[in-house]
Every structure is written in structure tokens, then in C-alpha cells.
Motif scaffolding. Structure first.
Motif, PDB file in Angstrom:
ATOM      1  N   SER A  79      17.341 -26.772 -16.108  1.00 10.04           N
ATOM      2  CA  SER A  79      18.671 -26.601 -15.524  1.00 10.04           C
ATOM      3  C   SER A  79      19.294 -25.295 -15.987  1.00 10.04           C
ATOM      4  CB  SER A  79      19.575 -27.788 -15.866  1.00 10.04           C
ATOM      5  OG  SER A  79      19.127 -28.933 -15.194  1.00 10.04           O
ATOM      6  N   THR A  80      18.524 -24.245 -15.848  1.00 11.56           N
ATOM      7  CA  THR A  80      18.967 -22.906 -16.232  1.00 11.56           C
ATOM      8  C   THR A  80      19.119 -22.070 -14.968  1.00 11.56           C
ATOM      9  OG1 THR A  80      17.825 -23.081 -18.350  1.00 11.56           O
ATOM     10  CG2 THR A  80      18.358 -20.867 -17.591  1.00 11.56           C
ATOM     11  N   PHE A  81      20.168 -21.255 -14.929  1.00 11.62           N
ATOM     12  CA  PHE A  81      20.435 -20.375 -13.800  1.00 11.62           C
ATOM     13  C   PHE A  81      20.488 -18.944 -14.317  1.00 11.62           C
ATOM     14  CE2 PHE A  81      22.161 -24.495 -12.834  1.00 11.62           C
ATOM     15  CZ  PHE A  81      21.848 -24.700 -11.500  1.00 11.62           C
ATOM     16  N   VAL A  82      19.675 -18.069 -13.755  1.00 14.03           N
ATOM     17  CA  VAL A  82      19.572 -16.689 -14.227  1.00 14.03           C
ATOM     18  C   VAL A  82      19.613 -15.724 -13.052  1.00 14.03           C
ATOM     19  CG1 VAL A  82      18.314 -17.242 -16.355  1.00 14.03           C
ATOM     20  CG2 VAL A  82      17.056 -16.865 -14.238  1.00 14.03           C
ATOM     21  N   TYR A  83      19.857 -14.450 -13.371  1.00 17.45           N
ATOM     22  CA  TYR A  83      19.869 -13.375 -12.382  1.00 17.45           C
ATOM     23  C   TYR A  83      18.830 -12.332 -12.793  1.00 17.45           C
ATOM     24  CZ  TYR A  83      24.382 -15.087 -10.606  1.00 17.45           C
ATOM     25  OH  TYR A  83      25.391 -15.834 -10.052  1.00 17.45           O
ATOM     26  N   PRO A  84      17.573 -12.483 -12.346  1.00 17.09           N
ATOM     27  CA  PRO A  84      16.589 -11.437 -12.654  1.00 17.09           C
ATOM     28  C   PRO A  84      17.007 -10.116 -12.017  1.00 17.09           C
ATOM     29  CG  PRO A  84      15.534 -13.426 -11.802  1.00 17.09           C
ATOM     30  CD  PRO A  84      17.006 -13.582 -11.581  1.00 17.09           C
ATOM     31  N   ASP A  85      16.481  -9.015 -12.529  1.00 27.20           N
ATOM     32  CA  ASP A  85      16.815  -7.710 -11.962  1.00 27.20           C
ATOM     33  C   ASP A  85      16.242  -7.542 -10.560  1.00 27.20           C
ATOM     34  OD1 ASP A  85      18.390  -6.639 -14.070  1.00 27.20           O
ATOM     35  OD2 ASP A  85      16.563  -6.421 -15.243  1.00 27.20           O
ATOM     36  N   LEU A  86      15.126  -8.193 -10.292  1.00 24.28           N
ATOM     37  CA  LEU A  86      14.504  -8.116  -8.979  1.00 24.28           C
ATOM     38  C   LEU A  86      13.687  -9.389  -8.773  1.00 24.28           C
ATOM     39  CD1 LEU A  86      12.977  -4.937  -7.561  1.00 24.28           C
ATOM     40  CD2 LEU A  86      11.654  -7.013  -7.418  1.00 24.28           C
TER      41      LEU A  86
END
Length: 193
Positions: A79-86
Motif C-alpha cells: 500500500s505504497t504510492f510513489v512517483y518514479p521519475d519516468l
């Protein structure tokens, strides 16, 4: 209402998503904790833009799409939400909520551009979580302070194999999406050791 800049303990994923969809800046969600994201350097942004451009051209007309750092990705097992660079997704994108297609579940390739403050986290905790995404086949780390690429590839047995280079003339073999990108093009316009 936006999200606070300091971490909050024990926020539910549902509350995080509701607040994040209204927020003016980006925040990641780690095991009930919300973490504000900081800005990036020119070198970081240039590397991400260069790679996005290269992949866009090579993927045009193919069943894969490249998107930038505003694409939120959910790691379901944690239940983790992340914003990769691409992010590159191949085939039909799957979302956490199809009525709000803003949280991707099935990336094929994830890319992080490393800075001094993020490199340990991107190589450690983030990669540990990314490995749990069943559709993820490759994870690329690009250093923003020197020419250095680390490409992790999942093999047929599920093992992660590392290919590493500091040679500007090497090709990044992004087999998961059928692309080859010269490292010199990724670092174009930058003077780095």
C-alpha cells in the motif's frame, strides 16, 4: 485542502489518495506516512527529459507508453504510492480506480534519477518495493552527478540481474520495452564526470 509538508503517521491509503488528488504539490505514501517531495536539479530534469524523448520516439506506434514524474504508481503489496521519475507501461494500463485513472498498477519499466539526497533510498527501500510489482521487468537508475547507469533486469526465474556502466558510449539495453538508448543521448547537454 493540501497535504502538510511534514510526515503524518497512520493515514489510510484512501485518505491519502483523496487529499493527494486535491493537493497542489506531490507527496508519496509509505506505510501510512505521507512524505512531501522536493524539487529537482537542472541535471536531474535534463536527464529525465532526454530519456523520455528518446523513449517516446522509439515507442511510437508500439503498445508501450512513456510518462513522466507526475504519474503515481501503487505498490499493492505494501500500500505504497510513489512517483518514479519516468514510467513505461506496456499493454493496457491498469489503474487503482478506473474512474480516476491517475494511479498506475502495472509498470513495465521504472526509472529514477539519483541525487545525493535520494540515491540510498532509490537503491534500497524503493527498489525493495518495486521488486514486488509483478509486471515490473526493469528498473533503471541514472546518476545526476556523474555518468553512471545501473540497470536491474528481472530474468525468467525472477532473479534481478545488474548491468552497470559509466561509459558514455554504451547502450542502455531496455529489452523489457524493446528499446536501446545510447547513454550519450541520456546525458546530452550536461557536462558531468
Amino acid at each position: 485542502m493540501g497535504l502538510p509538508a511534514t510526515p503524518l503517521a497512520h493515514v489510510s491509503p484512501e485518505d491519502y489518495l483523496a487529499a493527494e488528488r486535491r493537493a497542489e504539490s506531490k507527496h508519496e505514501y509509505w506505510d501510512g506516512e505521507i512524505r512531501a517531495m522536493s524539487g529537482a536539479s537542472f541535471a536531474h530534469n535534463r536527464i529525465a527529459a532526454n530519456l523520455t524523448g528518446e523513449l517516446y520516439v522509439q515507442l511510437k506506434g508500439k503498445p508501450c507508453s512513456v510518462v513522466g514524474s507526475d504519474q503515481r504508481v501503487q505498490v499493492l503489496s505494501e500500500s505504497t504510492f510513489v512517483y518514479p521519475d519516468l514510467t513505461v507501461v506496456c499493454g493496457q494500463p491498469l489503474f487503482e480506480d478506473n474512474t480516476k485513472p491517475d494511479t498506475l498498477l502495472n509498470p513495465t519499466l521504472l526509472v529514477e534519477v539519483l541525487s545525493a539526497s535520494t540515491k540510498s533510498h532509490d537503491r534500497g527501500d524503493k527498489f525493495f518495493l518495486y521488486r514486488q510489482i509483478p509486471t515490473l521487468l526493469q528498473y533503471l537508475l541514472l546518476d545526476s552527478q556523474r555518468v553512471h547507469a545501473e540497470l536491474h533486469t528481472r530474468d525468467a526465474q525472477g532473479r534481478w540481474l545488474l548491468t552497470e556502466t559509466t561509459d558514455r558510449h554504451d547502450l542502455l539495453m531496455l529489452d523489457s520495452i524493446g528499446c536501446q538508448v545510447p547513454l550519450t543521448d541520456v546525458y546530452a547537454g550536461l557536462t558531468l564526470p
